[in-house]
Motif scaffolding. Structure first.
Motif, PDB file in Angstrom:
ATOM      1  N   LEU A 164       4.176  15.121  19.949  1.00 21.34           N
ATOM      2  CA  LEU A 164       4.747  15.045  21.301  1.00 21.34           C
ATOM      3  C   LEU A 164       5.103  16.462  21.736  1.00 21.34           C
ATOM      4  CD1 LEU A 164       5.694  13.215  23.649  1.00 21.34           C
ATOM      5  CD2 LEU A 164       7.950  13.141  22.554  1.00 21.34           C
ATOM      6  N   VAL A 165       4.355  16.958  22.737  1.00 20.61           N
ATOM      7  CA  VAL A 165       4.529  18.362  23.132  1.00 20.61           C
ATOM      8  C   VAL A 165       4.634  18.502  24.648  1.00 20.61           C
ATOM      9  CG1 VAL A 165       3.390  19.385  21.115  1.00 20.61           C
ATOM     10  CG2 VAL A 165       2.020  18.693  23.084  1.00 20.61           C
ATOM     11  N   PRO A 166       5.370  19.534  25.099  1.00 23.59           N
ATOM     12  CA  PRO A 166       5.452  19.778  26.543  1.00 23.59           C
ATOM     13  C   PRO A 166       4.104  20.225  27.102  1.00 23.59           C
ATOM     14  CG  PRO A 166       6.932  21.265  25.303  1.00 23.59           C
ATOM     15  CD  PRO A 166       6.134  20.498  24.296  1.00 23.59           C
ATOM     16  N   VAL A 167       3.809  19.778  28.302  1.00 25.61           N
ATOM     17  CA  VAL A 167       2.615  20.251  29.013  1.00 25.61           C
ATOM     18  C   VAL A 167       3.009  21.557  29.704  1.00 25.61           C
ATOM     19  CG1 VAL A 167       0.949  19.738  30.845  1.00 25.61           C
ATOM     20  CG2 VAL A 167       1.805  17.890  29.370  1.00 25.61           C
ATOM     21  N   PRO A 168       2.247  22.628  29.490  1.00 24.36           N
ATOM     22  CA  PRO A 168       2.614  23.927  30.091  1.00 24.36           C
ATOM     23  C   PRO A 168       2.810  23.837  31.610  1.00 24.36           C
ATOM     24  CG  PRO A 168       0.774  24.185  28.561  1.00 24.36           C
ATOM     25  CD  PRO A 168       1.029  22.716  28.681  1.00 24.36           C
ATOM     26  N   ASP A 169       3.797  24.597  32.093  1.00 25.01           N
ATOM     27  CA  ASP A 169       4.076  24.702  33.543  1.00 25.01           C
ATOM     28  C   ASP A 169       4.346  23.358  34.204  1.00 25.01           C
ATOM     29  OD1 ASP A 169       3.502  27.481  33.313  1.00 25.01           O
ATOM     30  OD2 ASP A 169       1.357  27.024  33.466  1.00 25.01           O
ATOM     31  N   SER A 170       5.023  22.474  33.481  1.00 27.75           N
ATOM     32  CA  SER A 170       5.365  21.190  34.117  1.00 27.75           C
ATOM     33  C   SER A 170       6.576  20.597  33.400  1.00 27.75           C
ATOM     34  CB  SER A 170       4.192  20.204  34.013  1.00 27.75           C
ATOM     35  OG  SER A 170       4.137  19.670  32.702  1.00 27.75           O
ATOM     36  N   ASN A 171       7.053  19.486  33.933  1.00 24.03           N
ATOM     37  CA  ASN A 171       8.195  18.784  33.342  1.00 24.03           C
ATOM     38  C   ASN A 171       7.697  17.649  32.435  1.00 24.03           C
ATOM     39  OD1 ASN A 171      10.877  17.891  32.981  1.00 24.03           O
ATOM     40  ND2 ASN A 171      10.613  16.373  34.602  1.00 24.03           N
ATOM     41  N   ASN A 219       0.071  13.071  21.845  1.00 28.61           N
ATOM     42  CA  ASN A 219      -1.335  13.288  21.497  1.00 28.61           C
ATOM     43  C   ASN A 219      -1.621  12.792  20.089  1.00 28.61           C
ATOM     44  OD1 ASN A 219      -3.888  14.285  20.801  1.00 28.61           O
ATOM     45  ND2 ASN A 219      -3.665  16.033  22.185  1.00 28.61           N
ATOM     46  N   VAL A 220      -2.443  11.758  19.993  1.00 26.89           N
ATOM     47  CA  VAL A 220      -2.878  11.234  18.697  1.00 26.89           C
ATOM     48  C   VAL A 220      -4.395  11.102  18.741  1.00 26.89           C
ATOM     49  CG1 VAL A 220      -2.698   9.349  17.037  1.00 26.89           C
ATOM     50  CG2 VAL A 220      -0.703   9.996  18.405  1.00 26.89           C
ATOM     51  N   PRO A 221      -5.109  11.896  17.945  1.00 26.83           N
ATOM     52  CA  PRO A 221      -6.574  11.906  18.023  1.00 26.83           C
ATOM     53  C   PRO A 221      -7.199  10.580  17.588  1.00 26.83           C
ATOM     54  CG  PRO A 221      -5.729  13.830  16.850  1.00 26.83           C
ATOM     55  CD  PRO A 221      -4.599  12.881  17.010  1.00 26.83           C
ATOM     56  N   ARG A 222      -8.378  10.324  18.103  1.00 29.53           N
ATOM     57  CA  ARG A 222      -9.249   9.217  17.658  1.00 29.53           C
ATOM     58  C   ARG A 222      -8.571   7.847  17.753  1.00 29.53           C
ATOM     59  NH1 ARG A 222     -13.242  10.925  13.971  1.00 29.53           N
ATOM     60  NH2 ARG A 222     -14.075   8.836  14.269  1.00 29.53           N
ATOM     61  N   TYR A 223      -7.670   7.664  18.728  1.00 31.69           N
ATOM     62  CA  TYR A 223      -6.931   6.401  18.796  1.00 31.69           C
ATOM     63  C   TYR A 223      -7.148   5.708  20.128  1.00 31.69           C
ATOM     64  CZ  TYR A 223      -3.781   3.743  15.856  1.00 31.69           C
ATOM     65  OH  TYR A 223      -3.273   2.816  14.979  1.00 31.69           O
ATOM     66  N   ASP A 224      -7.524   4.450  20.063  1.00 32.93           N
ATOM     67  CA  ASP A 224      -7.685   3.651  21.276  1.00 32.93           C
ATOM     68  C   ASP A 224      -6.303   3.436  21.911  1.00 32.93           C
ATOM     69  OD1 ASP A 224      -7.634   0.949  22.740  1.00 32.93           O
ATOM     70  OD2 ASP A 224      -9.774   1.322  22.490  1.00 32.93           O
ATOM     71  N   PRO A 225      -6.180   3.639  23.221  1.00 30.59           N
ATOM     72  CA  PRO A 225      -4.864   3.527  23.872  1.00 30.59           C
ATOM     73  C   PRO A 225      -4.210   2.152  23.712  1.00 30.59           C
ATOM     74  CG  PRO A 225      -6.601   4.053  25.485  1.00 30.59           C
ATOM     75  CD  PRO A 225      -7.241   4.081  24.140  1.00 30.59           C
ATOM     76  N   SER A 265       2.659  11.087  28.873  1.00 30.10           N
ATOM     77  CA  SER A 265       1.344  10.430  28.904  1.00 30.10           C
ATOM     78  C   SER A 265       0.729  10.455  27.514  1.00 30.10           C
ATOM     79  CB  SER A 265       0.423  11.128  29.906  1.00 30.10           C
ATOM     80  OG  SER A 265       0.361  12.501  29.600  1.00 30.10           O
ATOM     81  N   PHE A 266       0.016   9.386  27.182  1.00 29.18           N
ATOM     82  CA  PHE A 266      -0.701   9.334  25.910  1.00 29.18           C
ATOM     83  C   PHE A 266      -2.088   9.925  26.090  1.00 29.18           C
ATOM     84  CE2 PHE A 266      -3.785   6.983  23.190  1.00 29.18           C
ATOM     85  CZ  PHE A 266      -3.435   7.610  22.003  1.00 29.18           C
ATOM     86  N   GLY A 304      17.810  14.650  22.611  1.00 29.48           N
ATOM     87  CA  GLY A 304      18.222  16.055  22.537  1.00 29.48           C
ATOM     88  C   GLY A 304      17.092  17.010  22.175  1.00 29.48           C
ATOM     89  N   ARG A 305      16.137  16.509  21.424  1.00 27.33           N
ATOM     90  CA  ARG A 305      15.016  17.358  20.991  1.00 27.33           C
ATOM     91  C   ARG A 305      14.105  17.736  22.153  1.00 27.33           C
ATOM     92  NH1 ARG A 305      13.702  17.611  15.596  1.00 27.33           N
ATOM     93  NH2 ARG A 305      15.054  16.373  14.219  1.00 27.33           N
TER      94      ARG A 305
END
Length: 307
Positions: free
Chosen positions: A171-178, A183-189, A250-251, A304-305
């Protein structure tokens, strides 16, 4: 006359799983945890000592050191780390060999009860389609060895660690946004995932089994239990996180982790599911007093994280 303490040897005690088990045992007080580590003087080991745990040195490659560390021990919580550099260097089956060493040492020292932290056999479950997820199959092969050993035991299956969000930057921030991206690779939503909040839920599962293994009515021995807090798709999880963190989540599923074995692990979980036939959370553990936490509770706790 004071009773001698009921000692439980906890392997991987300085890692995510083991520290959860040590913490649960210390909080409860029925058992005295003996944290088994290769380095008794590491910062994490010394911290466990100050919290009240015993600390003993052993190396899973050295069976004599294991026997020494298991002296006077009633029960064992066993876990291995495939990706530990020392183990990884020994090849794909190293983790299976270490698990077998641990079972052999427990048997030699007449340990009364053994909890083995495990995962499903991806090769068998996928009929050979996913035959390279070694850190699953190794653990599952130890299940078979443990069953044949005669050591009284339970097998405890874990899910995808909720703590992966920050430990592996899922779970990471998207640059230049709130916004945040899960992100989990190879995974059906829409495929289900099986989540374990290790810190709050794994330790209490191990503790419940330890407290009931001597009670035949509890049917703990020779059984496989699921230390899984919740079952949900990553898309649902993203919306739960979004609600708690109060920012868009977003996933996103990328095409690769950059590591073939991890790609296959996620593709296997997405296609077959870790525990398709299990009721989650495990009603047998709930009956033994485990109070699993929801993804909503987890998401509130970690706000908090990501503030």
């Amino acid at each position: 006359m004071s009773m001698s303490p009921r000692v439980v040897a906890v392997f991987g005690a300085t890692g995510t799983q083991g520290s959860s088990v040590v913490q649960a045992l210390l909080t409860d007080g029925t058992f005295l945890p003996r944290a088994i580590t290769r380095n008794c003087n590491s910062e994490k080991a010394l911290k466990l000592k100050t919290l009240g745990a015993e600390v003993a040195q052993a190396d899973l490659w050295d069976i004599d050191s294991l026997k020494q560390a298991l002296s006077g021990v009633e029960a064992v919580y066993g876990v291995t780390d495939y990706y530990d550099p020392k183990n990884f260097a020994q090849g794909h089956n190293s983790e299976m060999l270490l698990g077998k060493n641990l079972v052999d040492a427990a048997k030699a020292m007449d340990v009364k009860y053994f909890i083995w932290s495990s995962l499903p056999h991806s090769t068998r479950m996928s009929n050979g389609k996913y035959a390279n997820v070694y850190h699953f199959d190794n653990k599952a092969n130890v299940d078979d060895y443990l069953r044949d050993s005669g050591v009284p035991h339970s097998i405890l299956h874990t899910g995808w660690f909720s703590e992966n969000l920050w430990n592996y930057n899922n779970l990471v921030p998207v640059p230049d946004s709130n916004c945040l991206e899960l992100n989990v690779p190879r995974y059906d939503p829409h495929s289900p995932q099986y989540f374990t909040w290790i810190e709050w839920d794994l330790g209490q599962c191990a503790l419940a089994l330890l407290k009931h293994y001597q009670d035949p009515e509890s049917e703990v021995l020779s059984c496989t239990f699921y230390a899984v807090s919740a079952k949900s798709s990553y898309t649902q999880f993203a919306s739960i996180l979004q609600q708690a963190l109060r920012k868009p989540v977003s996933f996103v599923s990328s095409s690769t982790t950059g590591m073939q074995e991890m790609d296959d692990m996620y593709a296997f979980q997405s296609e077959f599911g870790l525990y398709p036939h299990a009721t989650i959370p495990d009603p047998r553990l709930i009956n033994l007093g485990v109070k699993f936490h929801t993804l909503e509770e987890f998401s509130q706790e970690i706000k908090g994280r990501y503030a």
